[in-house]
Scaffold this motif. Structure first.
Motif, PDB file in Angstrom:
ATOM      1  N   ARG A   1       0.829  -1.199   0.000  1.00 38.62           N
ATOM      2  CA  ARG A   1       0.000   0.000   0.000  1.00 38.62           C
ATOM      3  C   ARG A   1       0.862   1.246   0.000  1.00 38.62           C
ATOM      4  NH1 ARG A   1      -4.067  -0.095   4.549  1.00 38.62           N
ATOM      5  NH2 ARG A   1      -4.908   1.576   3.309  1.00 38.62           N
ATOM      6  N   LYS A   2       0.296   2.337  -0.450  1.00 37.09           N
ATOM      7  CA  LYS A   2       0.999   3.615  -0.483  1.00 37.09           C
ATOM      8  C   LYS A   2       1.483   3.954   0.929  1.00 37.09           C
ATOM      9  CE  LYS A   2       0.271   8.472  -1.495  1.00 37.09           C
ATOM     10  NZ  LYS A   2      -0.673   9.484  -1.952  1.00 37.09           N
ATOM     11  N   GLY A   3       2.772   4.276   1.050  1.00 35.30           N
ATOM     12  CA  GLY A   3       3.350   4.619   2.347  1.00 35.30           C
ATOM     13  C   GLY A   3       4.099   3.487   3.010  1.00 35.30           C
ATOM     14  N   ASP A   4       3.964   2.251   2.502  1.00 33.65           N
ATOM     15  CA  ASP A   4       4.732   1.129   3.058  1.00 33.65           C
ATOM     16  C   ASP A   4       6.225   1.372   2.833  1.00 33.65           C
ATOM     17  OD1 ASP A   4       2.451  -0.252   3.790  1.00 33.65           O
ATOM     18  OD2 ASP A   4       2.494  -1.628   2.086  1.00 33.65           O
ATOM     19  N   ILE A   5       7.030   0.884   3.750  1.00 35.33           N
ATOM     20  CA  ILE A   5       8.476   0.910   3.581  1.00 35.33           C
ATOM     21  C   ILE A   5       8.907  -0.508   3.239  1.00 35.33           C
ATOM     22  CG2 ILE A   5      10.695   1.322   4.718  1.00 35.33           C
ATOM     23  CD1 ILE A   5       9.227   3.412   6.447  1.00 35.33           C
ATOM     24  N   VAL A   6       9.638  -0.665   2.129  1.00 37.12           N
ATOM     25  CA  VAL A   6      10.029  -1.987   1.639  1.00 37.12           C
ATOM     26  C   VAL A   6      11.534  -2.039   1.404  1.00 37.12           C
ATOM     27  CG1 VAL A   6       7.781  -2.459   0.578  1.00 37.12           C
ATOM     28  CG2 VAL A   6       9.565  -1.368  -0.770  1.00 37.12           C
ATOM     29  N   ARG A   7      12.067  -3.263   1.331  1.00 31.33           N
ATOM     30  CA  ARG A   7      13.483  -3.492   1.052  1.00 31.33           C
ATOM     31  C   ARG A   7      13.595  -4.293  -0.243  1.00 31.33           C
ATOM     32  NH1 ARG A   7      14.744  -6.222   5.399  1.00 31.33           N
ATOM     33  NH2 ARG A   7      15.453  -4.394   6.520  1.00 31.33           N
TER      34      ARG A   7
ATOM     35  N   VAL B   1       9.118  -4.001   5.117  1.00 29.07           N
ATOM     36  CA  VAL B   1       9.901  -3.664   6.307  1.00 29.07           C
ATOM     37  C   VAL B   1       8.982  -3.069   7.367  1.00 29.07           C
ATOM     38  CG1 VAL B   1      11.756  -2.226   7.222  1.00 29.07           C
ATOM     39  CG2 VAL B   1      12.010  -3.298   4.988  1.00 29.07           C
ATOM     40  N   LYS B   2       8.153  -2.101   6.948  1.00 27.25           N
ATOM     41  CA  LYS B   2       7.251  -1.444   7.882  1.00 27.25           C
ATOM     42  C   LYS B   2       5.990  -1.013   7.141  1.00 27.25           C
ATOM     43  CE  LYS B   2       7.461   1.916  11.601  1.00 27.25           C
ATOM     44  NZ  LYS B   2       8.255   2.984  12.210  1.00 27.25           N
ATOM     45  N   PRO B   3       4.824  -1.544   7.511  1.00 28.17           N
ATOM     46  CA  PRO B   3       3.596  -1.156   6.807  1.00 28.17           C
ATOM     47  C   PRO B   3       3.147   0.249   7.187  1.00 28.17           C
ATOM     48  CG  PRO B   3       3.084  -2.667   8.578  1.00 28.17           C
ATOM     49  CD  PRO B   3       4.580  -2.554   8.524  1.00 28.17           C
ATOM     50  N   ILE B   4       2.320   0.819   6.345  1.00 33.20           N
ATOM     51  CA  ILE B   4       1.816   2.176   6.569  1.00 33.20           C
ATOM     52  C   ILE B   4       1.078   2.290   7.898  1.00 33.20           C
ATOM     53  CG2 ILE B   4      -0.290   1.725   5.230  1.00 33.20           C
ATOM     54  CD1 ILE B   4       1.534   5.098   5.505  1.00 33.20           C
ATOM     55  N   GLU B   5       0.420   1.202   8.319  1.00 39.29           N
ATOM     56  CA  GLU B   5      -0.338   1.250   9.575  1.00 39.29           C
ATOM     57  C   GLU B   5       0.564   1.547  10.763  1.00 39.29           C
ATOM     58  OE1 GLU B   5      -2.455  -0.837   6.542  1.00 39.29           O
ATOM     59  OE2 GLU B   5      -0.605  -1.482   7.478  1.00 39.29           O
ATOM     60  N   GLU B   6       1.838   1.149  10.692  1.00 37.44           N
ATOM     61  CA  GLU B   6       2.771   1.445  11.783  1.00 37.44           C
ATOM     62  C   GLU B   6       3.353   2.835  11.659  1.00 37.44           C
ATOM     63  OE1 GLU B   6       5.700  -1.566  12.407  1.00 37.44           O
ATOM     64  OE2 GLU B   6       4.215  -3.158  12.346  1.00 37.44           O
ATOM     65  N   ASN B   7       3.422   3.361  10.437  1.00 34.87           N
ATOM     66  CA  ASN B   7       3.927   4.722  10.240  1.00 34.87           C
ATOM     67  C   ASN B   7       2.888   5.754  10.669  1.00 34.87           C
ATOM     68  OD1 ASN B   7       6.206   3.646   9.122  1.00 34.87           O
ATOM     69  ND2 ASN B   7       5.510   3.876   7.026  1.00 34.87           N
ATOM     70  N   ARG B   8       1.639   5.474  10.357  1.00 32.76           N
ATOM     71  CA  ARG B   8       0.529   6.348  10.729  1.00 32.76           C
ATOM     72  C   ARG B   8      -0.543   5.486  11.379  1.00 32.76           C
ATOM     73  NH1 ARG B   8      -2.224   8.096   6.480  1.00 32.76           N
ATOM     74  NH2 ARG B   8      -3.253   9.635   7.723  1.00 32.76           N
ATOM     75  N   PRO B   9      -0.371   5.150  12.645  1.00 29.25           N
ATOM     76  CA  PRO B   9      -1.323   4.229  13.280  1.00 29.25           C
ATOM     77  C   PRO B   9      -2.675   4.890  13.533  1.00 29.25           C
ATOM     78  CG  PRO B   9       0.236   5.043  14.895  1.00 29.25           C
ATOM     79  CD  PRO B   9       0.684   5.571  13.562  1.00 29.25           C
ATOM     80  N   PHE B  10      -3.701   4.046  13.583  1.00 30.24           N
ATOM     81  CA  PHE B  10      -5.033   4.491  13.982  1.00 30.24           C
ATOM     82  C   PHE B  10      -5.041   4.495  15.506  1.00 30.24           C
ATOM     83  CE2 PHE B  10      -5.708   2.492   9.845  1.00 30.24           C
ATOM     84  CZ  PHE B  10      -6.481   3.437   9.194  1.00 30.24           C
ATOM     85  N   GLU B  11      -5.022   5.677  16.131  1.00 28.12           N
ATOM     86  CA  GLU B  11      -4.949   5.716  17.589  1.00 28.12           C
ATOM     87  C   GLU B  11      -5.883   6.746  18.225  1.00 28.12           C
ATOM     88  OE1 GLU B  11      -0.813   6.275  18.213  1.00 28.12           O
ATOM     89  OE2 GLU B  11      -0.800   8.323  17.461  1.00 28.12           O
ATOM     90  N   MET B  12      -6.682   7.442  17.436  1.00 27.50           N
ATOM     91  CA  MET B  12      -7.566   8.473  17.967  1.00 27.50           C
ATOM     92  C   MET B  12      -8.952   7.884  18.246  1.00 27.50           C
ATOM     93  SD  MET B  12      -8.456  12.107  16.125  1.00 27.50           S
ATOM     94  CE  MET B  12      -6.743  12.375  15.775  1.00 27.50           C
ATOM     95  N   HIS B  13      -9.549   8.289  19.350  1.00 22.40           N
ATOM     96  CA  HIS B  13     -10.897   7.826  19.691  1.00 22.40           C
ATOM     97  C   HIS B  13     -11.929   8.533  18.811  1.00 22.40           C
ATOM     98  CE1 HIS B  13      -9.719   5.425  23.104  1.00 22.40           C
ATOM     99  NE2 HIS B  13      -8.917   6.405  23.486  1.00 22.40           N
ATOM    100  N   ALA B  14     -13.080   7.914  18.654  1.00 28.23           N
ATOM    101  CA  ALA B  14     -14.130   8.431  17.779  1.00 28.23           C
ATOM    102  C   ALA B  14     -14.565   9.846  18.169  1.00 28.23           C
ATOM    103  CB  ALA B  14     -15.326   7.494  17.783  1.00 28.23           C
ATOM    104  N   ALA B  15     -14.685  10.119  19.461  1.00 24.23           N
ATOM    105  CA  ALA B  15     -15.132  11.446  19.906  1.00 24.23           C
ATOM    106  C   ALA B  15     -14.159  12.532  19.455  1.00 24.23           C
ATOM    107  CB  ALA B  15     -15.282  11.463  21.421  1.00 24.23           C
ATOM    108  N   ASP B  16     -12.859  12.256  19.560  1.00 23.27           N
ATOM    109  CA  ASP B  16     -11.859  13.239  19.131  1.00 23.27           C
ATOM    110  C   ASP B  16     -11.898  13.433  17.614  1.00 23.27           C
ATOM    111  OD1 ASP B  16     -10.990  13.481  21.776  1.00 23.27           O
ATOM    112  OD2 ASP B  16      -9.544  11.843  21.540  1.00 23.27           O
TER     113      ASP B  16
END
Length: 194
Positions: free
Chosen positions: A48-54, A107-122
């Motif tokens: 996916r766009k943003g993945d880091i690969v080797r 090496v590192k997927p996009i989900e780890e570069n930009r994790p989903f960590e915000m609660h719905a209310a925020d």
């Protein structure tokens, strides 16, 4: 006396051997735990766009890439197309580098570069007051986040309400009302700006 010294030497050697065995077992256990801590990614996962690969190039490699070189994926992997576009450019042609999925490893997927960590209310607060486009992972049939599918982007327009689209689509916003999946999911701010 000589017999006692010999007995003491044997006892010391036995204790020393037992201690070395203890240290070796401890070391092996630590190595086993460390092996489990290393992340193993699903080999069937689409890039996916943003993945880091080797790059994993065999033989002489290419003029534009070396074995072990790190790249950033520029576009999502598409079905039927063997080439995956990288953000880096070929210095000879000036065009983006294309590597096949067989020539790279994650090496590192996009989900780890930009994790989903915000609660719905925020996230809702940012949509209502900050006019931000927010996104959450696609929720699969079993109710779990499906990170292989494109994220769902949602925005709020005063007078119209909430609108949503898939992250990989352009200009196809549909009216939307928030639901249980939206309230339970973790969010992040979308890269796309209005």
């Amino acid at each position: 006396m000589a017999q006692q010294n010999t007995q003491n030497d044997i006892t010391r050697k036995n204790m020393n051997t037992e201690y070395k065995i203890y240290q070796l077992k401890k070391y092996l256990k630590e190595q086993e735990e460390e092996k489990h801590l290393q992340k193993i990614y699903d080999p069937r996962r689409r890039y996916r766009k943003g993945d880091i690969v080797r790059a994993r190039l065999y033989g002489r490699g290419f003029l534009w890439a070396k074995d072990g070189q790190i790249f950033n994926v520029a576009e999502d992997e598409r079905t039927g197309e063997p080439g995956i576009v990288m953000k880096e450019y070929n210095i000879h042609t000036g065009k983006p580098i294309h590597l096949t999925y067989a020539e790279i490893e994650l090496v590192k997927p996009i989900e780890e570069n930009r994790p989903f960590e915000m609660h719905a209310a925020d996230a809702i607060y940012k949509m209502l007051n900050g006019r931000k486009i927010m996104e959450r992972p696609f929720i699969g049939a079993k109710g779990n986040p499906d990170f292989d599918s494109p994220a769902i982007q949602i925005k709020f327009i005063p007078g119209y309400g909430f609108q949503r689209k898939l992250a990989n689509q352009r200009d196809s916003w549909d009216l939307y009302s928030l639901n249980k999946n939206d309230m339970e999911a973790k969010w992040r701010e979308a890269e796309e700006r209005e």
